[in-house]
Write a protein that holds these residues in place. Structure first.
Motif, PDB file in Angstrom:
ATOM      1  N   LEU A  58       0.857  -1.191   0.000  1.00  0.00           N
ATOM      2  CA  LEU A  58       0.000   0.000   0.000  1.00  0.00           C
ATOM      3  C   LEU A  58       0.890   1.237   0.000  1.00  0.00           C
ATOM      4  CD1 LEU A  58      -2.737   1.509   0.407  1.00  0.00           C
ATOM      5  CD2 LEU A  58      -2.318   1.345   2.870  1.00  0.00           C
ATOM      6  N   LEU A  59       0.685   2.104  -0.987  1.00  0.00           N
ATOM      7  CA  LEU A  59       1.439   3.359  -1.044  1.00  0.00           C
ATOM      8  C   LEU A  59       0.459   4.520  -0.944  1.00  0.00           C
ATOM      9  CD1 LEU A  59       4.099   4.946  -1.634  1.00  0.00           C
ATOM     10  CD2 LEU A  59       3.384   4.942  -4.031  1.00  0.00           C
ATOM     11  N   ILE A  60       0.732   5.416   0.016  1.00  0.00           N
ATOM     12  CA  ILE A  60      -0.100   6.609   0.143  1.00  0.00           C
ATOM     13  C   ILE A  60       0.720   7.794  -0.341  1.00  0.00           C
ATOM     14  CG2 ILE A  60      -1.328   8.113   1.745  1.00  0.00           C
ATOM     15  CD1 ILE A  60      -1.750   5.607   3.524  1.00  0.00           C
ATOM     16  N   ALA A  61       0.239   8.456  -1.379  1.00  0.00           N
ATOM     17  CA  ALA A  61       0.979   9.592  -1.945  1.00  0.00           C
ATOM     18  C   ALA A  61       0.163  10.850  -1.662  1.00  0.00           C
ATOM     19  CB  ALA A  61       1.150   9.392  -3.444  1.00  0.00           C
ATOM     20  N   ASP A  62       0.689  11.691  -0.747  1.00  0.00           N
ATOM     21  CA  ASP A  62      -0.045  12.878  -0.309  1.00  0.00           C
ATOM     22  C   ASP A  62       0.455  14.090  -1.087  1.00  0.00           C
ATOM     23  OD1 ASP A  62      -1.515  14.764   1.006  1.00  0.00           O
ATOM     24  OD2 ASP A  62      -0.906  14.182   3.028  1.00  0.00           O
ATOM     25  N   GLU A  63      -0.284  14.499  -2.085  1.00  0.00           N
ATOM     26  CA  GLU A  63       0.099  15.643  -2.925  1.00  0.00           C
ATOM     27  C   GLU A  63       1.563  15.531  -3.347  1.00  0.00           C
ATOM     28  OE1 GLU A  63      -2.008  18.365  -3.486  1.00  0.00           O
ATOM     29  OE2 GLU A  63      -3.403  18.401  -1.814  1.00  0.00           O
ATOM     30  N   PRO A  64       1.991  14.407  -3.911  1.00  0.00           N
ATOM     31  CA  PRO A  64       3.424  14.217  -4.129  1.00  0.00           C
ATOM     32  C   PRO A  64       4.004  15.130  -5.191  1.00  0.00           C
ATOM     33  CG  PRO A  64       2.207  12.461  -5.189  1.00  0.00           C
ATOM     34  CD  PRO A  64       1.211  13.269  -4.412  1.00  0.00           C
ATOM     35  N   THR A  65       3.157  15.733  -6.012  1.00  0.00           N
ATOM     36  CA  THR A  65       3.709  16.502  -7.127  1.00  0.00           C
ATOM     37  C   THR A  65       3.355  17.982  -7.083  1.00  0.00           C
ATOM     38  OG1 THR A  65       1.773  15.957  -8.457  1.00  0.00           O
ATOM     39  CG2 THR A  65       3.653  14.503  -8.693  1.00  0.00           C
ATOM     40  N   THR A  66       2.652  18.407  -6.024  1.00  0.00           N
ATOM     41  CA  THR A  66       2.143  19.786  -6.005  1.00  0.00           C
ATOM     42  C   THR A  66       3.235  20.837  -6.162  1.00  0.00           C
ATOM     43  OG1 THR A  66       0.452  18.980  -4.525  1.00  0.00           O
ATOM     44  CG2 THR A  66       0.652  21.351  -4.684  1.00  0.00           C
ATOM     45  N   ALA A  67       4.374  20.620  -5.506  1.00  0.00           N
ATOM     46  CA  ALA A  67       5.401  21.656  -5.513  1.00  0.00           C
ATOM     47  C   ALA A  67       6.298  21.592  -6.754  1.00  0.00           C
ATOM     48  CB  ALA A  67       6.255  21.504  -4.252  1.00  0.00           C
ATOM     49  N   LEU A  68       6.025  20.658  -7.632  1.00  0.00           N
ATOM     50  CA  LEU A  68       6.960  20.431  -8.738  1.00  0.00           C
ATOM     51  C   LEU A  68       6.471  21.041 -10.048  1.00  0.00           C
ATOM     52  CD1 LEU A  68       7.648  16.682  -7.955  1.00  0.00           C
ATOM     53  CD2 LEU A  68       8.929  18.684  -7.189  1.00  0.00           C
ATOM     54  N   ASP A  69       7.427  21.300 -10.956  1.00  0.00           N
ATOM     55  CA  ASP A  69       6.970  21.844 -12.232  1.00  0.00           C
ATOM     56  C   ASP A  69       6.311  20.737 -13.059  1.00  0.00           C
ATOM     57  OD1 ASP A  69       8.767  20.636 -14.195  1.00  0.00           O
ATOM     58  OD2 ASP A  69      10.343  21.796 -13.210  1.00  0.00           O
ATOM     59  N   VAL A  70       5.583  21.178 -14.079  1.00  0.00           N
ATOM     60  CA  VAL A  70       4.687  20.263 -14.793  1.00  0.00           C
ATOM     61  C   VAL A  70       5.411  19.058 -15.400  1.00  0.00           C
ATOM     62  CG1 VAL A  70       2.945  20.148 -16.618  1.00  0.00           C
ATOM     63  CG2 VAL A  70       3.188  22.217 -15.265  1.00  0.00           C
ATOM     64  N   THR A  71       6.618  19.291 -15.912  1.00  0.00           N
ATOM     65  CA  THR A  71       7.343  18.186 -16.546  1.00  0.00           C
ATOM     66  C   THR A  71       7.720  17.131 -15.515  1.00  0.00           C
ATOM     67  OG1 THR A  71       8.360  19.955 -17.802  1.00  0.00           O
ATOM     68  CG2 THR A  71       9.187  17.742 -18.202  1.00  0.00           C
ATOM     69  N   VAL A  72       8.238  17.586 -14.385  1.00  0.00           N
ATOM     70  CA  VAL A  72       8.635  16.631 -13.343  1.00  0.00           C
ATOM     71  C   VAL A  72       7.397  15.923 -12.796  1.00  0.00           C
ATOM     72  CG1 VAL A  72       9.836  16.350 -11.148  1.00  0.00           C
ATOM     73  CG2 VAL A  72      10.630  18.068 -12.752  1.00  0.00           C
ATOM     74  N   GLN A  73       6.312  16.688 -12.647  1.00  0.00           N
ATOM     75  CA  GLN A  73       5.042  16.083 -12.198  1.00  0.00           C
ATOM     76  C   GLN A  73       4.671  14.911 -13.085  1.00  0.00           C
ATOM     77  OE1 GLN A  73       1.411  18.324 -11.991  1.00  0.00           O
ATOM     78  NE2 GLN A  73       2.299  19.857 -10.653  1.00  0.00           N
ATOM     79  N   ALA A  74       4.730  15.139 -14.389  1.00  0.00           N
ATOM     80  CA  ALA A  74       4.330  14.091 -15.343  1.00  0.00           C
ATOM     81  C   ALA A  74       5.256  12.885 -15.221  1.00  0.00           C
ATOM     82  CB  ALA A  74       4.354  14.650 -16.758  1.00  0.00           C
ATOM     83  N   GLN A  75       6.552  13.138 -15.041  1.00  0.00           N
ATOM     84  CA  GLN A  75       7.515  12.027 -14.912  1.00  0.00           C
ATOM     85  C   GLN A  75       7.200  11.204 -13.667  1.00  0.00           C
ATOM     86  OE1 GLN A  75      11.288  13.999 -14.801  1.00  0.00           O
ATOM     87  NE2 GLN A  75      11.375  14.285 -17.022  1.00  0.00           N
ATOM     88  N   ILE A  76       6.872  11.895 -12.583  1.00  0.00           N
ATOM     89  CA  ILE A  76       6.624  11.175 -11.326  1.00  0.00           C
ATOM     90  C   ILE A  76       5.339  10.368 -11.421  1.00  0.00           C
ATOM     91  CG2 ILE A  76       6.061  11.519  -8.873  1.00  0.00           C
ATOM     92  CD1 ILE A  76       8.389  13.443  -8.754  1.00  0.00           C
ATOM     93  N   MET A  77       4.344  10.932 -12.075  1.00  0.00           N
ATOM     94  CA  MET A  77       3.090  10.182 -12.254  1.00  0.00           C
ATOM     95  C   MET A  77       3.351   8.923 -13.078  1.00  0.00           C
ATOM     96  SD  MET A  77       0.687  12.173 -10.982  1.00  0.00           S
ATOM     97  CE  MET A  77      -0.759  12.343 -11.915  1.00  0.00           C
ATOM     98  N   ASP A  78       4.147   9.053 -14.139  1.00  0.00           N
ATOM     99  CA  ASP A  78       4.464   7.882 -14.978  1.00  0.00           C
ATOM    100  C   ASP A  78       5.203   6.831 -14.155  1.00  0.00           C
ATOM    101  OD1 ASP A  78       3.249   8.954 -17.126  1.00  0.00           O
ATOM    102  OD2 ASP A  78       5.082   9.670 -18.102  1.00  0.00           O
ATOM    103  N   LEU A  79       6.110   7.332 -13.328  1.00  0.00           N
ATOM    104  CA  LEU A  79       6.883   6.424 -12.492  1.00  0.00           C
ATOM    105  C   LEU A  79       5.980   5.633 -11.553  1.00  0.00           C
ATOM    106  CD1 LEU A  79       9.662   5.650 -11.267  1.00  0.00           C
ATOM    107  CD2 LEU A  79       9.353   7.573  -9.736  1.00  0.00           C
ATOM    108  N   LEU A  80       5.034   6.322 -10.919  1.00  0.00           N
ATOM    109  CA  LEU A  80       4.120   5.618 -10.003  1.00  0.00           C
ATOM    110  C   LEU A  80       3.302   4.575 -10.757  1.00  0.00           C
ATOM    111  CD1 LEU A  80       2.826   8.448  -7.619  1.00  0.00           C
ATOM    112  CD2 LEU A  80       4.568   6.729  -7.180  1.00  0.00           C
ATOM    113  N   LYS A  81       2.857   4.938 -11.959  1.00  0.00           N
ATOM    114  CA  LYS A  81       2.073   3.982 -12.751  1.00  0.00           C
ATOM    115  C   LYS A  81       2.918   2.755 -13.104  1.00  0.00           C
ATOM    116  CE  LYS A  81      -0.343   7.609 -15.072  1.00  0.00           C
ATOM    117  NZ  LYS A  81      -0.548   8.276 -16.326  1.00  0.00           N
ATOM    118  N   ASP A  82       4.163   2.991 -13.510  1.00  0.00           N
ATOM    119  CA  ASP A  82       5.056   1.867 -13.858  1.00  0.00           C
ATOM    120  C   ASP A  82       5.262   0.959 -12.653  1.00  0.00           C
ATOM    121  OD1 ASP A  82       5.321   2.897 -16.326  1.00  0.00           O
ATOM    122  OD2 ASP A  82       7.373   3.652 -16.072  1.00  0.00           O
ATOM    123  N   LEU A  83       5.541   1.597 -11.509  1.00  0.00           N
ATOM    124  CA  LEU A  83       5.816   0.804 -10.306  1.00  0.00           C
ATOM    125  C   LEU A  83       4.581   0.021  -9.883  1.00  0.00           C
ATOM    126  CD1 LEU A  83       7.958   3.471  -8.488  1.00  0.00           C
ATOM    127  CD2 LEU A  83       8.781   1.282  -9.336  1.00  0.00           C
TER     128      LEU A  83
END
Ligand SMILES: Nc1ncnc2c1ncn2[C@@H]1O[C@H](COP(=O)(O)OP(=O)(O)OP(=O)(O)O)[C@@H](O)[C@H]1O
Ligand code: SF4
Ligand SMILES: [Mg+2]
Length: 345
Positions: A180-205
């Motif tokens: 179980l992974l709880i991600a609390d606003e993990p991308t809010t402080a990041l710029d849009v490109t990094v946000q997208a990369q992190i979302m892709d990463l979570l989906k892959d994992l």
């Protein structure tokens, strides 16, 4: 896939989290229920102060027992966590369940290298050697897209950029392959490109490990990208839940409708006028009677006998779909039609 895979991996029933403060009791979470199965992502959305973080910190047992009352049930993989000994929870944290916190800097220690912090989490749960822990930290840094991980493993957090720190925290949260992974606003402080990369990463994992994810956000665009199911919170309660498509395409609660109206249509024209929800979030010390949304709801007067301000609307859930509102389905169809019309293209 075994037959148990569709059983809820996490099951929350009538959760109440109340804080005793000098001013009185803050009812931060007040009767919340939801289920999550393995390999799925539940998006939790709601305004600031609606109880998103408190709910999830409580699941991990990270509340102060002296000033917090927790009622209800939190069952993870068949085990009741509410009232479980701290030792049990500590074992589960980082291992079976882990959290990416809202503030990356606050959850990484400035005094230890990034690699050591990731490695120590692994070592604590596996009892492996220091060398194995370091190798694992390098592997995780590589996995989250940190360049030259075998060199950067020895950096301190302040030597990382904001986006890299967030990735390091994700690496730390994932080092023991949590179920179980709880991600609390993990991308809010990041710029849009990094946000997208992190979302892709979570989906892959998630695909790789079958992780169940709770993803907390203010942003319905993020929900549209990552969630399977959505839970909308208002004033410490769930006001609507369903699949992502159901909630975003066919909202059944005036608050959800308000949230959707305050953002551009997800795949529609960008020139539709946006209207933020008037008023402010409810006090949790003295919450409004009846439906907590009634002081801000444009439709409250459509319900007979002033019921909205006197009676709490029950959340009736059928096959995972439900909303807590006194309006009849016919009233909703009629009153929400304008919204549907403005989103048709
Ligand atoms: N330890 C505490 N003592 C008293 N009140 C608290 C405590 N922790 C949280 N609260 C209150 O509980 C409510 C819910 O807080 P929570 O952090 O869950 O909101 P949130 O939905 O995560 O908001 P945000 O989107 O801003 O992160 C808020 O009113 C907050 O002030
Ligand atoms: S119960 Fe009444 S006040 Fe609450 S959302 Fe429905 S119509 Fe609005
Ligand atoms: Mg929060």
């Amino acid at each position: 896939m075994t037959s148990t895979d569709q059983q809820p991996f996490l099951s929350i029933k009538d959760l109440k989290v109340h804080f005793s403060t000098e001013d009185g009791v803050v009812k931060a979470v007040d009767g919340l229920s939801f289920d999550l199965v393995r390999g799925k992502t539940l998006g939790i959305v709601g305004e600031s102060g609606s109880g998103k973080s408190v709910t999830n910190l409580t699941i991990l047992g990270l509340h102060n027992p002296d000033s917090t009352t927790v009622e209800g049930s939190i069952v993870l993989d068949g085990d009741e966590l509410n009232g479980a000994p701290e030792k049990t929870l500590e074992k589960l944290r980082g291992n079976k369940m882990s959290m990416i916190f809202q503030d990356a800097l606050a959850s990484l220690s400035p005094y230890h290298t990034v690699g050591r912090q990731i490695g120590e989490t692994y070592r604590k749960h596996t009892g492996c050697s220091k060398k194995e822990a370091r190798d694992r930290a390098i592997e995780m840094l590589r996995r989250v897209g940190i360049p030259q991980p075998d060199v950067r493993v020895d950096d301190y957090p302040h030597q990382f950029s904001g986006g890299m720190r967030q990735r390091a925290m994700i690496a730390m949260a994932l080092v023991c392959d949590p179920e179980l992974l709880i991600a609390d606003e993990p991308t809010t402080a990041l710029d849009v490109t990094v946000q997208a990369q992190i979302m892709d990463l979570l989906k892959d994992l998630q695909q790789e490990f079958g992780t169940a994810i709770i993803f907390i956000t203010h942003d319905l665009g993020v929900i549209a990208d990552i969630a399977d199911d959505v839970l909308v919170m208002y004033g410490g309660r769930c006001v609507e839940r369903g699949t992502k498509e159901e909630v975003l395409r066919d909202p059944q609660h005036p608050y959800t409708l308000g949230l959707l109206s305050s953002m551009p249509a997800l795949d529609g024209p960008v020139d539709v006028p946006l209207s933020p929800i008037p008023g402010s979030p409810p006090s949790l010390l003295n919450p409004p009677s009846g439906c907590r949304f009634h002081p801000r709801c444009a439709f409250a007067e459509k319900v007979a006998d002033g019921l909205c301000s006197t009676e709490r609307p029950p959340l009736e859930v059928v096959d995972g779909r439900g909303s807590a509102c006194h309006l009849t389905p016919e009233q909703r169809r009629e009153l929400f039609a304008d919204f549907a019309g403005s989103r048709q293209h």
